[in-house]
Design a protein around this motif. Structure first.
Motif, short mmCIF file in Angstrom:
data_model
loop_
_atom_site.label_atom_id
_atom_site.label_comp_id
_atom_site.label_asym_id
_atom_site.label_seq_id
_atom_site.Cartn_x
_atom_site.Cartn_y
_atom_site.Cartn_z
N GLY A 184 0.80 -1.22 0.00
CA GLY A 184 0.00 0.00 0.00
C GLY A 184 0.83 1.27 0.00
O GLY A 184 0.39 2.30 -0.54
N LEU A 185 2.01 1.23 0.59
CA LEU A 185 2.86 2.43 0.60
C LEU A 185 3.28 2.84 -0.80
O LEU A 185 3.58 4.02 -1.04
N VAL A 186 3.31 1.91 -1.73
CA VAL A 186 3.61 2.24 -3.12
C VAL A 186 2.33 2.46 -3.91
O VAL A 186 2.25 3.35 -4.77
N ALA A 187 1.30 1.66 -3.63
CA ALA A 187 0.07 1.71 -4.44
C ALA A 187 -0.69 3.02 -4.25
O ALA A 187 -1.26 3.54 -5.22
N ILE A 188 -0.72 3.56 -3.03
CA ILE A 188 -1.50 4.78 -2.79
C ILE A 188 -0.95 5.97 -3.57
O ILE A 188 -1.69 6.61 -4.34
N PRO A 189 0.32 6.35 -3.41
CA PRO A 189 0.80 7.50 -4.22
C PRO A 189 0.80 7.23 -5.71
O PRO A 189 0.56 8.13 -6.51
N ARG A 190 1.07 5.98 -6.12
CA ARG A 190 1.06 5.68 -7.56
C ARG A 190 -0.32 5.85 -8.16
O ARG A 190 -0.47 6.39 -9.26
N GLU A 191 -1.35 5.42 -7.43
CA GLU A 191 -2.71 5.57 -7.94
C GLU A 191 -3.10 7.04 -8.03
O GLU A 191 -3.80 7.46 -8.96
N ILE A 192 -2.65 7.86 -7.08
CA ILE A 192 -2.95 9.29 -7.13
C ILE A 192 -2.24 9.93 -8.32
O ILE A 192 -2.82 10.78 -9.01
N PHE A 193 -1.00 9.56 -8.56
CA PHE A 193 -0.27 10.09 -9.72
C PHE A 193 -0.96 9.69 -11.02
O PHE A 193 -1.04 10.47 -11.97
N ILE A 511 10.57 -6.03 0.45
CA ILE A 511 10.17 -7.04 -0.55
C ILE A 511 8.86 -6.64 -1.23
O ILE A 511 8.80 -6.53 -2.47
N PRO A 512 7.76 -6.40 -0.50
CA PRO A 512 6.55 -5.96 -1.21
C PRO A 512 6.69 -4.58 -1.83
O PRO A 512 6.05 -4.31 -2.85
N VAL A 513 7.51 -3.71 -1.24
CA VAL A 513 7.71 -2.38 -1.83
C VAL A 513 8.36 -2.51 -3.20
O VAL A 513 7.89 -1.91 -4.19
N CYS A 514 9.43 -3.28 -3.31
CA CYS A 514 10.11 -3.45 -4.59
C CYS A 514 9.24 -4.23 -5.58
O CYS A 514 9.22 -3.92 -6.79
N ALA A 515 8.51 -5.22 -5.07
CA ALA A 515 7.65 -6.01 -5.96
C ALA A 515 6.55 -5.16 -6.58
O ALA A 515 6.22 -5.30 -7.76
N THR A 516 6.00 -4.24 -5.81
CA THR A 516 4.95 -3.36 -6.32
C THR A 516 5.52 -2.24 -7.17
O THR A 516 4.95 -1.85 -8.19
N LEU A 517 6.67 -1.72 -6.76
CA LEU A 517 7.27 -0.59 -7.47
C LEU A 517 7.73 -0.96 -8.86
O LEU A 517 7.58 -0.19 -9.82
N GLY A 519 6.75 -3.81 -10.57
CA GLY A 519 5.83 -4.69 -11.27
C GLY A 519 6.26 -6.14 -11.32
O GLY A 519 6.05 -6.82 -12.33
N LEU A 520 6.86 -6.64 -10.23
CA LEU A 520 7.35 -8.03 -10.24
C LEU A 520 6.21 -9.04 -10.22
O LEU A 520 6.37 -10.17 -10.68
N TYR A 521 5.05 -8.65 -9.67
CA TYR A 521 3.93 -9.59 -9.61
C TYR A 521 3.50 -10.00 -11.02
O TYR A 521 3.31 -11.19 -11.32
N GLY A 522 3.33 -9.01 -11.90
CA GLY A 522 2.92 -9.34 -13.26
C GLY A 522 3.97 -10.13 -14.01
O GLY A 522 3.64 -11.03 -14.79
N LYS A 523 5.25 -9.81 -13.80
CA LYS A 523 6.31 -10.54 -14.49
C LYS A 523 6.35 -12.00 -14.05
O LYS A 523 6.49 -12.91 -14.87
N VAL A 524 6.23 -12.23 -12.74
CA VAL A 524 6.25 -13.61 -12.24
C VAL A 524 5.03 -14.37 -12.71
O VAL A 524 5.10 -15.54 -13.08
N ARG A 525 3.89 -13.70 -12.72
CA ARG A 525 2.66 -14.38 -13.17
C ARG A 525 2.76 -14.79 -14.62
O ARG A 525 2.39 -15.91 -15.00
#
Length: 698
Positions: A184-193, A511-517, A519-525
């Motif tokens: 969430g620390l990455v998702a909140i500001p990114r969504e606002i941007f 770990i979740p900060v870098c994964a969200t920042l 886009g590692l989730y989509g790459k791994v998927r």
């Protein structure tokens, strides 16, 4: 140590706390009213869910009060809200143990009770207890190792057992909280941007539309299949179905098929009746009831998301179109809009200035502010053990220092409450975004009972670990004197393993900060081929390969807004009774206006299919795709192919073969040879050499 003050001096703080609790209660009721119909929701759901939301909000208020009570300032004017030691201890005991019981026992049991599917309360509670017994047995088995470690380290008595329970609950909650908070620390500001760019927001909505539309169609078809099962079941009047006739009639009333499903009157084939078992049992009806209720809520969820996506896309398109006229008009408000949203105060010009200029700039500023706050939290997690004096949160909360003694005043309390609120918001936002929760979702005014219990339990589970983790950002000379530390922190630091876990595990927030920042989730998927929708990774797949492109989404949205969508035509009883099958919606290239500007919601005749005289569809190629979706090699290949296709065939190549005559055994004659050209050779079929008419038979 808490300052010894008279009971009368704390009266103002207690009055302030009582008023704050009333405000919190009102806010919680408004939240419940937003997601649940209060009049029709049973009390066994409203009361536990209310306290599951109210108690974490009280913890956010109680932590700053505890800090100011243990580290009060010498200046009475700067002193914040404080409680006597006894009142603080009782408040923490009541808040913690109520939250613990709600999280681990009451809410899970009620969640399975509401999702049981049985008619009788006794059967539903037995089903719920069986389901939760399996879960609790797994937890108990995993806690035996911790129990042995605690008994060896601290001895065998009641305090060691209580410490084990509280420490394990804290550790499990901290693992979940750190992961969700990091996302969430990455998702909140990114969504606002992202929302600051109006064209980008519109394109993301269009890219999301095909997948959401497909899920909505699947949910509608799944619900229709279950309703047809209920329809077939209601026609069975013999055998074991007679024993559950009342139950079956309730399911039929729930489906309401004669009114809502015109296809219910269409006779079904014998294959459809084979879906039903030969013997109708209570377990089968309970499972059918459970799946029917879940499908109805899934239908409501995706229909509501689709409706919101259409509204957002239409609003974003209207804002873009207002750039030419300098006037913005959203039309009449929706019937579902709130009272505040239906009030019109701005003129079209001022509304244009607000949505086209002011709000994007404000979102950029707000996104930068939250990004800075996220960076401060991550930095404080990294340095709180090695370099505690460099913690930004510590410097912002503790303003008064007398030597090595820190003091927390009213300003520090307000800042501390804001930090805790942002940390909790980051974690709770991730709960709604990370879509691996068995299809649970929060739907406006129509949230499922099981989903409401589950989300409330997550709010209660994450509040205590995040609050104590925030306190560890401060100096040990401050937080070790609090009642919260003496109540919970001592049990966590009781053994070296618990102390090291509490100090070092939060560093894994990277770990979740870098994964969200990145886009590692989509790459791994995509690399592993998993069909899991872990996070919103649209920025990694803007073209929407595999789920439909943003152009297809633009067509879907445009058809839905114009009232020509296939889903609306399928809802027509005449269309459905005719048995016609809907043709698939194919992506249409972007059209351009006369001035060359791309029109996301093109409504010109050239945007749709062009009929010809013969009733067939025109095969002329549409406009070229936008270059922003093609790389260099793709663009070069398209241009090279167009160049080759545009070269006329030389005459000497066309005349090749005119001097050769085809033998009679190959089916040639002089007339065809005399009138033939190079194109006549295309009629030669090598399959005729072996007999037959040239067709292939399987």
């Amino acid at each position: 140590m808490i300052h010894t003050l008279s009971a009368a001096s704390a009266a103002g703080s207690e009055i302030f706390a009582a008023i704050a609790l009333l405000i919190i209660s009102l806010v919680v009721l408004l939240i419940l009213r937003h997601y649940l119909p209060l009049r029709t929701t049973p009390s066994y759901l409203l009361v536990p869910v209310f306290f599951a939301l109210w108690l974490p909000a009280f913890i956010v208020l109680l932590v700053p009060i505890d800090l100011a009570s243990s580290a009060a300032t010498d200046d009475d004017a700067a002193r914040g809200i404080w409680f006597p030691e006894r009142l603080l201890l009782v408040s923490w005991r009541i808040t913690y143990w109520l939250t613990f019981v709600l999280t681990w026992f009451i809410l899970p049991i009620l969640a399975e009770y509401s999702d049981a599917g049985y008619r009788e309360p006794k059967d539903r509670i037995l089903y719920s207890l069986r389901q939760n017994a399996q879960y609790q047995a797994i937890l108990l088995g995993s806690g035996i190792i911790g129990l042995l470690y605690f008994f060896i380290s601290y001895g065998i008595h009641y305090e060691s057992f209580k410490g084990l329970v509280m420490a394990l609950a804290y550790c499990w909650g901290l693992v979940l909280a750190i992961y969700l908070m990091g996302h969430g620390l990455v998702a909140i500001p990114r969504e606002i941007f992202r929302k600051a760019s109006i064209p980008g927001r519109l394109k993301r909505l269009q890219a999301h539309a095909p997948g959401l539309h497909e899920k909505m169609e699947d949910a509608l078809l799944t619900l229709e299949d279950l309703e047809m099962q209920v329809s077939e079941l209601s026609r069975r009047k013999t055998g074991s179905a007679r024993d559950f006739q009342d139950w079956i009639e309730e399911l039929a009333d729930m489906c309401n098929m004669p009114e809502s499903r015109p296809t219910a009157a269409v006779p079904r084939s014998d294959v459809d009746s084979r879906v039903l078992p030969t013997v109708i049992t209570e377990k089968y009806l309970a499972d059918l009831t459970r799946r029917l209720i879940q499908s109805r809520h899934a239908r409501s969820r995706y229909v509501e998301e689709w409706h919101r996506l259409l509204q957002d896309a239409a609003k974003a398109q209207a804002v873009l179109d207002s750039a030419a006229s300098k006037k913005l008009d959203f039309g009449r408000p929706s019937p579902d809009a709130s009272t505040l949203g239906s009030i019109t105060l701005l003129t079209p010009y001022t509304r244009y200035l607000l949505h086209f200029h002011v709000l994007p700039s404000f979102r950029i500023f707000l996104g930068g502010f939250f990004a800075l706050a996220s960076a401060c939290i991550i930095w404080s997690e990294m340095v709180k053990v090695a370099l505690p004096k460099l913690s930004v949160i510590r410097l912002s909360v503790v303003h008064h220092w007398t030597g090595d003694k820190g003091q927390v005043g009213l300003a520090g309390q307000v800042i501390a409450a804001l930090w805790i609120l942002y940390m909790c918001a980051a974690a709770l936002t991730s709960v709604t975004e990370v879509k691996v929760w068995r299809g649970r979702a929060l739907v406006r005014r129509n949230t499922g009972h099981e989903s409401a219990f589950w989300y409330a339990s997550q709010v209660a589970r994450l509040s205590v670990p995040l609050s104590y983790n925030f306190m560890t950002f401060l100096s040990p000379s401050i937080y070790t004197k609090t009642i919260f530390y003496r109540f919970l922190g001592k049990l966590i630091d009781l053994t070296p393993l618990g102390k090291w876990f509490d100090n070092l595990f939060p560093i894994l927030v990277l770990i979740p900060v870098c994964a969200t920042l990145f886009g590692l989730y989509g790459k791994v998927r995509r690399m592993l081929g998993f069909d899991l929708e872990l996070v919103d990774d649209e920025e990694e797949n803007e073209t929407g390969y595999g789920t439909g492109s943003w152009r297809e989404g633009r067509v879907l949205i445009e058809r839905e807004l114009n009232g020509t969508s296939i889903s609306r035509r399928r809802a027509d009883p005449i269309f459905r009774a005719s048995g016609a099958r809907a043709t698939p919606i194919l992506p249409v290239p972007a059209s351009r206006s006369e001035s060359g500007a791309r029109t996301p919601f093109a409504t010109s005749p050239g945007y749709h299919d062009n009929p010809t005289r013969g009733g067939e569809q025109s095969l002329r190629p549409g406009p070229a795709a936008d270059p922003e979706d093609d790389n260099f090699f793709t663009s070069f290949g398209h241009r090279f192919k167009n160049t080759i296709d545009g070269i006329d065939t030389p005459k000497w190549i066309q005349e090749i073969g005119d001097g050769f005559k085809k033998p009679k055994w190959m089916g040639g004659n002089e007339e065809s040879q005399a009138s033939g050209s190079g194109a006549a050779g295309s009629n030669i079929d090598i399959r005729r050499w072996f007999g037959g008419d040239g067709s292939i038979r399987l």
